[in-house]
Motif scaffolding. Structure first.
Motif, PDB file in Angstrom:
ATOM      1  N   ILE A 257       3.894  -5.197 -16.288  1.00  0.00           N
ATOM      2  CA  ILE A 257       2.735  -5.960 -15.798  1.00  0.00           C
ATOM      3  C   ILE A 257       3.009  -7.422 -16.147  1.00  0.00           C
ATOM      4  O   ILE A 257       3.339  -7.719 -17.301  1.00  0.00           O
ATOM      5  CB  ILE A 257       1.430  -5.504 -16.494  1.00  0.00           C
ATOM      6  CG1 ILE A 257       1.175  -4.012 -16.252  1.00  0.00           C
ATOM      7  CG2 ILE A 257       0.247  -6.327 -16.020  1.00  0.00           C
ATOM      8  CD1 ILE A 257      -0.084  -3.473 -16.912  1.00  0.00           C
ATOM      9  N   CYS A 261      -1.859 -10.502 -13.948  1.00  0.00           N
ATOM     10  CA  CYS A 261      -2.831  -9.392 -14.043  1.00  0.00           C
ATOM     11  C   CYS A 261      -4.212  -9.926 -14.429  1.00  0.00           C
ATOM     12  O   CYS A 261      -4.345 -10.712 -15.361  1.00  0.00           O
ATOM     13  CB  CYS A 261      -2.346  -8.373 -15.071  1.00  0.00           C
ATOM     14  SG  CYS A 261      -3.503  -7.030 -15.304  1.00  0.00           S
ATOM     15  N   THR A 262      -5.222  -9.437 -13.687  1.00  0.00           N
ATOM     16  CA  THR A 262      -6.599  -9.858 -13.970  1.00  0.00           C
ATOM     17  C   THR A 262      -7.382  -8.741 -14.680  1.00  0.00           C
ATOM     18  O   THR A 262      -8.589  -8.851 -14.848  1.00  0.00           O
ATOM     19  CB  THR A 262      -7.334 -10.192 -12.654  1.00  0.00           C
ATOM     20  OG1 THR A 262      -7.335  -8.991 -11.854  1.00  0.00           O
ATOM     21  CG2 THR A 262      -6.656 -11.314 -11.899  1.00  0.00           C
ATOM     22  N   ALA A 263      -6.678  -7.684 -15.026  1.00  0.00           N
ATOM     23  CA  ALA A 263      -7.292  -6.508 -15.662  1.00  0.00           C
ATOM     24  C   ALA A 263      -8.392  -5.897 -14.797  1.00  0.00           C
ATOM     25  O   ALA A 263      -9.394  -5.400 -15.301  1.00  0.00           O
ATOM     26  CB  ALA A 263      -7.821  -6.860 -17.059  1.00  0.00           C
ATOM     27  N   CYS A 264      -8.188  -5.928 -13.457  1.00  0.00           N
ATOM     28  CA  CYS A 264      -9.196  -5.370 -12.548  1.00  0.00           C
ATOM     29  C   CYS A 264      -9.204  -3.836 -12.572  1.00  0.00           C
ATOM     30  O   CYS A 264     -10.141  -3.209 -12.124  1.00  0.00           O
ATOM     31  CB  CYS A 264      -8.951  -5.862 -11.133  1.00  0.00           C
ATOM     32  SG  CYS A 264      -7.440  -5.174 -10.400  1.00  0.00           S
ATOM     33  N   CYS A 265      -8.138  -3.245 -13.067  1.00  0.00           N
ATOM     34  CA  CYS A 265      -8.003  -1.787 -13.245  1.00  0.00           C
ATOM     35  C   CYS A 265      -7.833  -0.995 -11.942  1.00  0.00           C
ATOM     36  O   CYS A 265      -7.899   0.232 -11.954  1.00  0.00           O
ATOM     37  CB  CYS A 265      -9.174  -1.208 -14.042  1.00  0.00           C
ATOM     38  SG  CYS A 265      -9.194  -1.787 -15.736  1.00  0.00           S
ATOM     39  N   SER A 266      -7.602  -1.660 -10.815  1.00  0.00           N
ATOM     40  CA  SER A 266      -7.445  -0.937  -9.541  1.00  0.00           C
ATOM     41  C   SER A 266      -6.228  -0.010  -9.546  1.00  0.00           C
ATOM     42  O   SER A 266      -6.186   0.965  -8.820  1.00  0.00           O
ATOM     43  CB  SER A 266      -7.247  -1.915  -8.387  1.00  0.00           C
ATOM     44  OG  SER A 266      -8.256  -2.831  -8.365  1.00  0.00           O
ATOM     45  N   CYS A 267      -5.225  -0.340 -10.328  1.00  0.00           N
ATOM     46  CA  CYS A 267      -3.981   0.433 -10.295  1.00  0.00           C
ATOM     47  C   CYS A 267      -4.059   1.750 -11.078  1.00  0.00           C
ATOM     48  O   CYS A 267      -3.269   2.664 -10.833  1.00  0.00           O
ATOM     49  CB  CYS A 267      -2.843  -0.413 -10.876  1.00  0.00           C
ATOM     50  SG  CYS A 267      -3.223  -1.088 -12.504  1.00  0.00           S
ATOM     51  N   VAL A 281      -3.689  -1.871 -19.671  1.00  0.00           N
ATOM     52  CA  VAL A 281      -3.756  -3.010 -18.760  1.00  0.00           C
ATOM     53  C   VAL A 281      -4.214  -4.259 -19.528  1.00  0.00           C
ATOM     54  O   VAL A 281      -3.685  -5.355 -19.351  1.00  0.00           O
ATOM     55  CB  VAL A 281      -4.709  -2.666 -17.595  1.00  0.00           C
ATOM     56  CG1 VAL A 281      -5.242  -3.908 -16.938  1.00  0.00           C
ATOM     57  CG2 VAL A 281      -4.002  -1.785 -16.580  1.00  0.00           C
ATOM     58  N   SER A 299      -1.504  -0.900  -4.967  1.00  0.00           N
ATOM     59  CA  SER A 299      -2.899  -1.010  -5.413  1.00  0.00           C
ATOM     60  C   SER A 299      -3.191  -2.364  -6.048  1.00  0.00           C
ATOM     61  O   SER A 299      -4.343  -2.720  -6.244  1.00  0.00           O
ATOM     62  CB  SER A 299      -3.225   0.101  -6.414  1.00  0.00           C
ATOM     63  OG  SER A 299      -2.410  -0.082  -7.561  1.00  0.00           O
ATOM     64  N   CYS A 300      -2.154  -3.118  -6.376  1.00  0.00           N
ATOM     65  CA  CYS A 300      -2.366  -4.400  -7.048  1.00  0.00           C
ATOM     66  C   CYS A 300      -2.339  -5.547  -6.039  1.00  0.00           C
ATOM     67  O   CYS A 300      -1.298  -5.855  -5.475  1.00  0.00           O
ATOM     68  CB  CYS A 300      -1.310  -4.618  -8.130  1.00  0.00           C
ATOM     69  SG  CYS A 300      -1.610  -6.156  -9.015  1.00  0.00           S
ATOM     70  N   HIS A 302      -2.791  -8.544  -6.749  1.00  0.00           N
ATOM     71  CA  HIS A 302      -2.410  -9.794  -7.431  1.00  0.00           C
ATOM     72  C   HIS A 302      -0.901  -9.884  -7.675  1.00  0.00           C
ATOM     73  O   HIS A 302      -0.450 -10.775  -8.378  1.00  0.00           O
ATOM     74  CB  HIS A 302      -3.162  -9.897  -8.763  1.00  0.00           C
ATOM     75  CG  HIS A 302      -4.639  -9.774  -8.611  1.00  0.00           C
ATOM     76  ND1 HIS A 302      -5.442 -10.828  -8.262  1.00  0.00           N
ATOM     77  CD2 HIS A 302      -5.460  -8.688  -8.701  1.00  0.00           C
ATOM     78  CE1 HIS A 302      -6.699 -10.415  -8.153  1.00  0.00           C
ATOM     79  NE2 HIS A 302      -6.733  -9.110  -8.416  1.00  0.00           N
ATOM     80  N   ALA A 304       0.915  -8.175  -9.627  1.00  0.00           N
ATOM     81  CA  ALA A 304       1.112  -8.251 -11.083  1.00  0.00           C
ATOM     82  C   ALA A 304       1.987  -7.118 -11.622  1.00  0.00           C
ATOM     83  O   ALA A 304       2.247  -7.058 -12.818  1.00  0.00           O
ATOM     84  CB  ALA A 304      -0.241  -8.225 -11.782  1.00  0.00           C
ATOM     85  N   LEU A 305       2.404  -6.215 -10.723  1.00  0.00           N
ATOM     86  CA  LEU A 305       3.286  -5.125 -11.166  1.00  0.00           C
ATOM     87  C   LEU A 305       4.672  -5.379 -10.592  1.00  0.00           C
ATOM     88  O   LEU A 305       4.804  -5.666  -9.400  1.00  0.00           O
ATOM     89  CB  LEU A 305       2.749  -3.784 -10.665  1.00  0.00           C
ATOM     90  CG  LEU A 305       1.417  -3.345 -11.276  1.00  0.00           C
ATOM     91  CD1 LEU A 305       0.734  -2.304 -10.400  1.00  0.00           C
ATOM     92  CD2 LEU A 305       1.621  -2.775 -12.685  1.00  0.00           C
TER      93      LEU A 305
END
Ligand code: SF4
Ligand code: SF4
Ligand code: SF4
Length: 338
Positions: A257, A261-267, A281, A299-300, A302, A304-305
């Motif tokens: 990560i 990463c915005t720590a939105c947790c979608s992933c 996360v 799924s990200c 942003h 970020a992965l």
């Protein structure tokens, strides 16, 4: 450049062409060197090995083409992994019921991954599988557990069939307890194989214990993984998975990560290996159970992965990992048999 040829994006054809040539080149020695034919088609008819090499190389290039597109990758990975597993067991069934030419060596063993560790400890032989296993870890990190193993595809399938909307977490709560559970199982397996060796235990007893170990694994796949939607067999029970989780760090490849990463947790819900959680996360840290499968990538929003390999760009590292993994997968499809 986005021009099309028969519906294929021209700009995406380089990597598949390279994979085709790589697989073909790797399989040539398999066709010409051994005294007894290794490739199945060569065993079936004279010159068939060349046909098989061409088909498998084409298969690898089709995989590479499609898996370059992140949105197609999860499906193609799951299908190709399952195809390999089914083909492996199909040959075993034919080898037992029809003709031994469908077996690699004619020496049967219980076809579960735990035997890769327990077998050599018990017999103090069969080191070939260990060498092969370590080589794949050096080249591709944990791809053994997302593309190459003949057993894990069924855990993946079962967890995919979960009827739950939400993926449940691990049945063992707490990271520490999970690690203790995993290593206890690994210790029990190797300890039992070692004791059997020391006391000169019979092959029948060893086979019985291996069958029992395999049956418990199948039970976990059919119940816990299916109900939870997470791959409990692979992330908690399988001792080979435990080794892969940590040994993968000998490979220079990483999946991580990044700071976007915005720590939105979608992933989190995309990962069936339980490598992503709200806590991980937040710490910008993917858990050790990650197999670099890439299912979470789309799924990200942003970006970020990402994959990492020395100083290559994330895209370059991702492509290189795919090329190596798909090449090894295709070679396994061509030669892996009991
Ligand atoms: S954890 Fe075990 S069964 Fe699962 S993919 Fe890895 S080696 Fe195979
Ligand atoms: S989806 Fe992307 S941004 Fe959101 S938590 Fe996961 S890695 Fe971070
Ligand atoms: S974190 Fe992503 S790449 Fe790693 S196992 Fe989970 S889904 Fe696959």
């Amino acid at each position: 450049m986005n021009s099309l040829l028969f519906g294929l994006k021209l700009s995406k054809l380089r990597a598949p062409a390279f994979v085709f040539l790589l697989v073909f080149a790797l399989l040539i020695p398999v066709q010409i060197l051994p005294e007894k034919a290794l490739l199945l088609f060569e065993r079936l008819f004279n010159g068939g090995g060349w046909l098989q090499i061409t088909i498998v190389s084409l298969y690898a290039s089709i995989l590479m083409y499609n898996m370059q597109f992140r949105e197609r990758r999860a499906k193609w990975r799951e299908r190709s992994w399952l195809f390999f597993a089914c083909f492996f067991y199909f040959q075993l069934i034919l080898g037992i019921s029809a003709d031994s030419l469908f077996l690699l060596s004619g020496k049967l063993h219980i076809p579960i991954p735990a035997i890769i560790i327990a077998g050599p400890v018990f017999r103090f032989s069969s080191w070939f599988m260990i060498i092969l296993f370590i080589s794949t870890i050096i080249f591709t990190g944990p791809a053994w557990c997302s593309h190459l193993c003949y057993f894990g595809a069924f855990d993946s399938l079962s967890s995919h069939k979960s009827t739950k909307n939400e993926r449940a977490g691990s049945i063992v709560s707490g990271k520490k307890m999970r690690i203790i559970t995993k290593f206890s199982i690994l210790l029990i397996l190797t300890g039992t194989a070692l004791v059997l060796r020391i006391v000169n235990g019979s092959n029948n007893l060893a086979t019985l214990l291996a069958v029992l170990f395999g049956m418990i694994g199948i039970g976990i796949i059919l119940t816990v993984s299916r109900r939870s939607g997470s791959m409990h067999h692979c992330t908690l029970y399988c001792p080979v998975g435990t080794i892969v989780n940590y040994a993968k760090y000998v490979s220079p490849f990483r999946f991580e990560i990044n700071s976007k990463c915005t720590a939105c947790c979608s992933c989190i819900s995309k990962c069936r290996y339980m490598a992503l959680s709200a806590e991980s996360v937040k710490r910008n840290k993917i858990e050790d159970t990650c197999t670099y499968c890439g299912d979470c990538l789309t799924s990200c929003k942003h970006n970020a992965l990402q994959y990492r390999f020395f100083r290559l760009s994330p895209e370059g590292a991702e492509r290189l990992w795919l090329v190596l993994t798909i090449t090894i997968h295709a070679v396994f499809v061509a030669v892996a048999r009991v």
